[in-house]
Design an enzyme around this catalytic site. Structure first.
Site, PDB file in Angstrom:
ATOM      1  N   HIS A  33       0.903  -0.900  -0.592  1.00 44.06           N
ATOM      2  CA  HIS A  33       0.219  -0.397  -0.075  1.00 44.06           C
ATOM      3  C   HIS A  33       0.874   1.346  -0.012  1.00 44.06           C
ATOM      4  O   HIS A  33       0.414   2.398  -1.042  1.00 44.06           O
ATOM      5  CB  HIS A  33      -0.974  -0.459   1.300  1.00 44.06           C
TER       6      HIS A  33
ATOM      7  N   GLU B  51       0.299   7.938  -3.378  1.00 42.50           N
ATOM      8  CA  GLU B  51       1.757   7.103  -2.417  1.00 42.50           C
ATOM      9  C   GLU B  51       2.924   8.333  -2.814  1.00 42.50           C
ATOM     10  O   GLU B  51       2.885   8.629  -1.860  1.00 42.50           O
ATOM     11  CB  GLU B  51       2.255   5.731  -2.430  1.00 42.50           C
TER      12      GLU B  51
ATOM     13  N   HIS C 219       3.140  10.392   0.638  1.00 47.22           N
ATOM     14  CA  HIS C 219       4.264  10.501   1.420  1.00 47.22           C
ATOM     15  C   HIS C 219       5.087  10.365   1.452  1.00 47.22           C
ATOM     16  O   HIS C 219       5.879  10.383   2.117  1.00 47.22           O
ATOM     17  CB  HIS C 219       3.694   9.058   2.026  1.00 47.22           C
TER      18      HIS C 219
END
Length: 236
Positions: free
Chosen positions: A87, A128, A132
């Protein structure tokens, strides 16, 4: 605030007292905010990573129930039968986490396609990186190389690799299975999450050099259910 029983001087002293207290509270709040702002969303300024491994069959069943099958087609539409997929690799503070540290960051399509074996949806990879990866302090290539290294450091318990039938498990048993095949992984460095009755993710905490390390905040957010279901791997 009732001052009707106070004389003029008492009212002045009381009013001053309230102002002092209010100022102190405001100063404390400002100080706390400034302390957070010193690192908040500054690329490279974080304490550890969380490697999040999603149980793909649960994600696909959840997406089908929500009517989002179209958006999850790349991962759930057949072809390769995915089990645990990445993930994300998330920079974390001891309390909380940074996000969207560079909203103007872009990602080369070639880097995205190179990650599809681990993260089987282009939208996931782009998101992502934006949310992040930009907080890691690394460039896109360096960040996704780190994602790959983190994933390579984790062994998946053999009973979960090619799950052909639904399996009822306890979160503690899943943690135990990962701990058994990953020397050095401790119970306070791993957390299993769930979505309603299904196992959702296994989250593993790692230092910046990708060594296992404890993470109390992540551990506290683990699934509290006694049992969860792991849907079978599609095509398994």
């Amino acid at each position: 605030m009732v001052w009707s029983g106070l004389g003029p001087r008492a009212r002045i002293r009381t009013g001053i007292g309230y102002l002092i207290v209010a100022a102190a509270i405001g100063l404390a709040a400002t100080t706390a905010a400034l302390a957070q702002d010193k690192r908040q969303n500054t690329p490279g300024e974080f304490d550890y990573y969380v490697l999040s491994l999603s149980w793909s069959p649960s994600f696909c069943e959840d997406a089908a129930e929500r009517g989002n099958s179209g958006r999850s087609q790349a991962q759930c539409g057949g072809g390769r039968p995915f089990s645990f997929v990445v993930h994300g690799l998330w920079p974390q503070y001891e309390h909380g986490f940074p996000e969207y540290c560079d909203r103007d960051a872009w990602l080369d399509r070639n880097i995205m396609t190179s990650m599809l074996d681990l993260m089987p949806a282009p939208g996931l990879i782009f998101n992502e990186w934006k949310k992040h990866g930009t907080c890691s302090g690394l460039g896109p290539r360096g960040y996704f190389e780190t994602v790959r290294k983190a994933r390579a450091a984790i062994k998946i318990p053999p009973e979960f690799i090619d799950l052909a039938d639904p399996k009822t498990v306890s979160p503690a048993d899943v943690e135990g299975a990962f701990i058994k095949v990953n020397p050095g992984l401790a119970a306070n460095a791993i957390a299993v999450t769930c979505n309603r009755s299904r196992l959702s993710e296994v989250r593993i905490c790692m230092s910046k050099d990708l060594q296992f390390r404890g993470c109390d905040e992540i551990d506290r957010r683990a699934c509290k259910r006694d049992e969860v279901t792991m849907p079978p791997v599609r095509g398994g």
